[in-house]
Design a protein around this motif. Sequence first.
Motif, PDB file in Angstrom:
ATOM      1  N   ARG A 183     -10.583  -2.850  -4.174  1.00 35.42           N
ATOM      2  CA  ARG A 183     -11.423  -4.045  -4.315  1.00 35.42           C
ATOM      3  C   ARG A 183     -10.779  -5.233  -3.612  1.00 35.42           C
ATOM      4  O   ARG A 183     -11.459  -6.028  -2.959  1.00 35.42           O
ATOM      5  CB  ARG A 183     -11.647  -4.365  -5.797  1.00 35.42           C
ATOM      6  CG  ARG A 183     -12.497  -3.311  -6.505  1.00 35.42           C
ATOM      7  CD  ARG A 183     -12.441  -3.480  -7.994  1.00 35.42           C
ATOM      8  NE  ARG A 183     -13.193  -4.639  -8.449  1.00 35.42           N
ATOM      9  CZ  ARG A 183     -12.926  -5.297  -9.574  1.00 35.42           C
ATOM     10  NH1 ARG A 183     -11.916  -4.920 -10.337  1.00 35.42           N
ATOM     11  NH2 ARG A 183     -13.652  -6.322  -9.933  1.00 35.42           N
ATOM     12  N   SER A 184      -9.453  -5.350  -3.740  1.00 38.04           N
ATOM     13  CA  SER A 184      -8.800  -6.502  -3.111  1.00 38.04           C
ATOM     14  C   SER A 184      -8.679  -6.314  -1.599  1.00 38.04           C
ATOM     15  O   SER A 184      -8.309  -7.235  -0.884  1.00 38.04           O
ATOM     16  CB  SER A 184      -7.428  -6.755  -3.735  1.00 38.04           C
ATOM     17  OG  SER A 184      -6.422  -6.100  -3.005  1.00 38.04           O
ATOM     18  N   LEU A 185      -8.981  -5.109  -1.100  1.00 38.95           N
ATOM     19  CA  LEU A 185      -8.986  -4.902   0.353  1.00 38.95           C
ATOM     20  C   LEU A 185     -10.402  -5.041   0.900  1.00 38.95           C
ATOM     21  O   LEU A 185     -10.644  -4.808   2.074  1.00 38.95           O
ATOM     22  CB  LEU A 185      -8.419  -3.521   0.690  1.00 38.95           C
ATOM     23  CG  LEU A 185      -6.943  -3.302   0.305  1.00 38.95           C
ATOM     24  CD1 LEU A 185      -6.560  -1.845   0.449  1.00 38.95           C
ATOM     25  CD2 LEU A 185      -6.030  -4.173   1.144  1.00 38.95           C
ATOM     26  N   GLY A 186     -11.345  -5.380   0.029  1.00 38.08           N
ATOM     27  CA  GLY A 186     -12.690  -5.680   0.499  1.00 38.08           C
ATOM     28  C   GLY A 186     -13.724  -4.602   0.240  1.00 38.08           C
ATOM     29  O   GLY A 186     -14.791  -4.623   0.851  1.00 38.08           O
TER      30      GLY A 186
ATOM     31  N   GLY B  60      -8.862 -11.979  -8.694  1.00 37.74           N
ATOM     32  CA  GLY B  60     -10.249 -11.809  -9.114  1.00 37.74           C
ATOM     33  C   GLY B  60     -10.445 -10.582  -9.983  1.00 37.74           C
ATOM     34  O   GLY B  60     -11.570 -10.207 -10.282  1.00 37.74           O
ATOM     35  N   PHE B  61      -9.345  -9.935 -10.401  1.00 40.19           N
ATOM     36  CA  PHE B  61      -9.467  -8.780 -11.306  1.00 40.19           C
ATOM     37  C   PHE B  61      -9.819  -9.254 -12.715  1.00 40.19           C
ATOM     38  O   PHE B  61     -10.404  -8.521 -13.500  1.00 40.19           O
ATOM     39  CB  PHE B  61      -8.159  -7.982 -11.367  1.00 40.19           C
ATOM     40  CG  PHE B  61      -7.695  -7.445 -10.034  1.00 40.19           C
ATOM     41  CD1 PHE B  61      -8.615  -7.075  -9.068  1.00 40.19           C
ATOM     42  CD2 PHE B  61      -6.345  -7.305  -9.761  1.00 40.19           C
ATOM     43  CE1 PHE B  61      -8.193  -6.579  -7.841  1.00 40.19           C
ATOM     44  CE2 PHE B  61      -5.917  -6.807  -8.541  1.00 40.19           C
ATOM     45  CZ  PHE B  61      -6.841  -6.447  -7.582  1.00 40.19           C
ATOM     46  N   PRO B  79     -12.720  -9.871  -6.697  1.00 40.62           N
ATOM     47  CA  PRO B  79     -11.736  -9.567  -5.667  1.00 40.62           C
ATOM     48  C   PRO B  79     -12.357  -9.654  -4.277  1.00 40.62           C
ATOM     49  O   PRO B  79     -13.570  -9.467  -4.128  1.00 40.62           O
ATOM     50  CB  PRO B  79     -11.342  -8.117  -5.958  1.00 40.62           C
ATOM     51  CG  PRO B  79     -11.902  -7.788  -7.287  1.00 40.62           C
ATOM     52  CD  PRO B  79     -13.056  -8.698  -7.510  1.00 40.62           C
ATOM     53  N   SER B  80     -11.532  -9.936  -3.287  1.00 38.56           N
ATOM     54  CA  SER B  80     -12.027  -9.999  -1.922  1.00 38.56           C
ATOM     55  C   SER B  80     -10.860  -9.825  -0.957  1.00 38.56           C
ATOM     56  O   SER B  80      -9.705 -10.038  -1.314  1.00 38.56           O
ATOM     57  CB  SER B  80     -12.742 -11.326  -1.687  1.00 38.56           C
ATOM     58  OG  SER B  80     -12.347 -11.902  -0.474  1.00 38.56           O
ATOM     59  N   ALA B  81     -11.194  -9.413   0.258  1.00 34.07           N
ATOM     60  CA  ALA B  81     -10.155  -9.124   1.246  1.00 34.07           C
ATOM     61  C   ALA B  81      -9.397 -10.379   1.659  1.00 34.07           C
ATOM     62  O   ALA B  81      -8.362 -10.273   2.300  1.00 34.07           O
ATOM     63  CB  ALA B  81     -10.774  -8.457   2.466  1.00 34.07           C
ATOM     64  N   ARG B  83      -7.848 -12.161  -0.334  1.00 29.48           N
ATOM     65  CA  ARG B  83      -6.685 -12.216  -1.247  1.00 29.48           C
ATOM     66  C   ARG B  83      -6.193 -10.801  -1.498  1.00 29.48           C
ATOM     67  O   ARG B  83      -6.525 -10.182  -2.496  1.00 29.48           O
ATOM     68  CB  ARG B  83      -7.087 -12.883  -2.567  1.00 29.48           C
ATOM     69  CG  ARG B  83      -7.250 -14.400  -2.490  1.00 29.48           C
ATOM     70  CD  ARG B  83      -8.088 -14.926  -3.615  1.00 29.48           C
ATOM     71  NE  ARG B  83      -9.511 -14.710  -3.363  1.00 29.48           N
ATOM     72  CZ  ARG B  83     -10.305 -14.032  -4.185  1.00 29.48           C
ATOM     73  NH1 ARG B  83      -9.845 -13.534  -5.296  1.00 29.48           N
ATOM     74  NH2 ARG B  83     -11.580 -13.862  -3.872  1.00 29.48           N
ATOM     75  N   ALA B  84      -5.441 -10.250  -0.560  1.00 34.51           N
ATOM     76  CA  ALA B  84      -5.011  -8.847  -0.664  1.00 34.51           C
ATOM     77  C   ALA B  84      -3.780  -8.734  -1.562  1.00 34.51           C
ATOM     78  O   ALA B  84      -2.883  -9.561  -1.492  1.00 34.51           O
ATOM     79  CB  ALA B  84      -4.705  -8.283   0.717  1.00 34.51           C
ATOM     80  N   VAL B  85      -3.784  -7.700  -2.391  1.00 35.60           N
ATOM     81  CA  VAL B  85      -2.712  -7.528  -3.385  1.00 35.60           C
ATOM     82  C   VAL B  85      -1.739  -6.436  -2.945  1.00 35.60           C
ATOM     83  O   VAL B  85      -2.155  -5.391  -2.447  1.00 35.60           O
ATOM     84  CB  VAL B  85      -3.320  -7.160  -4.760  1.00 35.60           C
ATOM     85  CG1 VAL B  85      -2.215  -6.965  -5.802  1.00 35.60           C
ATOM     86  CG2 VAL B  85      -4.298  -8.231  -5.207  1.00 35.60           C
ATOM     87  N   PHE B  87       1.011  -4.110  -4.813  1.00 38.47           N
ATOM     88  CA  PHE B  87       1.318  -3.752  -6.194  1.00 38.47           C
ATOM     89  C   PHE B  87       2.766  -3.300  -6.353  1.00 38.47           C
ATOM     90  O   PHE B  87       3.376  -2.805  -5.412  1.00 38.47           O
ATOM     91  CB  PHE B  87       0.403  -2.617  -6.661  1.00 38.47           C
ATOM     92  CG  PHE B  87      -1.042  -3.003  -6.724  1.00 38.47           C
ATOM     93  CD1 PHE B  87      -1.624  -3.364  -7.924  1.00 38.47           C
ATOM     94  CD2 PHE B  87      -1.821  -3.018  -5.572  1.00 38.47           C
ATOM     95  CE1 PHE B  87      -2.957  -3.720  -7.988  1.00 38.47           C
ATOM     96  CE2 PHE B  87      -3.158  -3.376  -5.626  1.00 38.47           C
ATOM     97  CZ  PHE B  87      -3.728  -3.738  -6.833  1.00 38.47           C
TER      98      PHE B  87
END
Lengths: 280, 268
Positions: A183-186, B60-61, B79-81, B83-85, B87
Amino acid sequence: MTLSTDIDTLPQVAETGEAERPLKARPLPVAIISAITIGVIIAAWGLASAYALVSPVFLPSPRQVVLALYNLVVTGFVDATLAEHVGASLYRIFGALIASILIGIPAGIAIGTSRLGRGILDPIVEFLRPLPPLAYLPLIIIWVGIGEASKITVIVLSMLPSIILSTSAGVRGVSKDHVNAARSLGASRRQVLREVVLPSAVPSILTGVRIALGAGWTTLVAAELVAATSGIGFMIQSAAQFLVTDIVIAGIIVIALIAILLEYVARQIERRLVPWAAHR
Amino acid sequence: MSTLTFRSVSLRYPPRAARAGVGEKLVLDGIDLQVASHELVAIIGRSGSGKTSLLNLAAGFLEPTAGTITVDGVPIEGPSADRAVVFQDDALYPWLDARDNIALPFKLKGVPLAERRARAEQLLARVGLADAGDRRIWELSGGMRQRVGIARALAAEPRFLLLDEPLGALDALTRTRMQEFLLRIKAESGAGALLITHSIEEALLLGTRIVVLSPNPGRLTAEIEAGFNAEVLNGASVAAVKASPIFKRMHAGLTGLIHASAEEEIAA
C-alpha cells in the motif's frame, strides 16, 4: 506449509548420550524398520495361505495376487484392462480437481477477504465439511443420474471444503507488513490482492489441494463401489460379487499405490512451485 | 520541496472500542511535527512511547483520532507512494527475487516489464547490489535485505521515506556501515525522511533533528538540532564522529532527557 509433524525432527535426548557410549549399536533407520514390517506382513500372509490356515477363497496367496495383477494389466477384468479402469478413475478425479479449484479458490478468497462472502459461504462450507460424501451420494444420483456427472459432483463436493478453507486461511494469514508495504508503494486494493495476498496464499492453497486429492480419491473409490460401470472401485466391487478375491486384493493394492503416488507428486509440485514457503 | 506536517495529532487505540472510553488508550497526544525534504527527523523514545504509531500515522496505515496530517497542506488519505515505508523486518516478498521486489512499485504504475527490470537494475547498482538481482530473498544477508528494501522504497519515487527501525535487526558492524549508506542514499534521493529508532547514537548520527517522545501517552518532550550527519556526508568517518567529545556530550544529554521522562512517569 505442511500440516504433518514429524517426531524425528525433534531433538532426541537419547542421541546425546551416544557419544559417551560408543559401543552401543547404531539404531536402525526408520525406512529399514518399515521395510521389515512390510516383509513380515507379506511373509505372514504367505504362510497363512501356504498352510491353508484361511480358505484361499478368502485369502489367496501373495503369488496369486501378483498373478492376478499381471492378468489385470494384460487382459483385464469386466471388459477393461487395469489401465482403462485406472484411467477412468483418474479422469474423474482430475476433472473434479479442476472443477473444485475453479470454484474453491474464488470462494476461499471471498471468505477470506469480505464479510459478505464469509457470511454467505461459511454456513455452506461448514454444513458440507463434516458430511461423509456417501451420505449425499444417493441424493446426487437422484438429481443428476448414474453417469459421470454424479460421480464428479460427489468428488467435487468432497474436495471443495479443504480447498476453500485452505485458501481462506492463506488469504487471512497474509503478513500485515507485506500488505502495508504494497500500500505504501502505491498499490490499489485490487493490486494488493493480486500482487501480495494471492501469491502469499499459494503455499496454503497447494496444501489444501493435496489434502483435497486425498479426500477425493477416497470418495471416488467409494462412489465407484456404489454406482459405476468402469473404474478401479467398480472393478473391486465386481470382483467381490464373483468372489474373485485375488483381484479384490490386487485392486486394493493399486488404489493404495495410486494414493501414495498422488501424494508424492503433489508434494513435489509444492516444492517446485513455492520453494520460498520454507523461508517466510 | 515538500513538507510533511503533523498538527495537534492524537491517537487513541483501539480506534473503535466496544464502548467509547472502555479499554481505550491514549497512545499519542497533541503531536506537532514538521519534516521537510532536506531533513532527516529521528524520533527516539522508550518502548511504548508510540514511535511506531507515529510512523504508521504518517504512512496512512492508521488514522488520527484528532488533528491533521498533511503533505504540502493537503491532508493525507491512507497510504500512498509519496510516503514509502522501510520496515524493520524488511517486508520483502519471498516469492519474488531481489530485482522483482525492487521493480514492484514500477509494476504497480504499469511500467512495461523490460523497462521496470532495467530501472530495478539501476537501483540495485545504486544500493551496491549490482550482481544480486537474481538472488532469492532468503539468500541475502540482513544488511543486503535492508538495501533491497530501501531500493524498493526509492523505486516508488517518494517525497518522504518513512524508516521504521530499518537497522534495528542488524549486527553492530553491519549497522554502522548501513548508517552511512542510509545517509548517502537519503541525501541523493532528495526525499525527506522520518526515522524511528531506539538507538540514541543512531538518532544523533543520522538525524538533522532529533525528537524525543515520552511514553503514556506519547508526547513530544524535546527537540534538538544535530549536524553530525553533514560531517559524515562531508567525508568524516563514522567512528571519528562518534568518538568526538561533542557527540558524547549530546549523547549523554539525550540519555538524560529520555530517563527524565521515564522518572516523571514513575512519579506520576
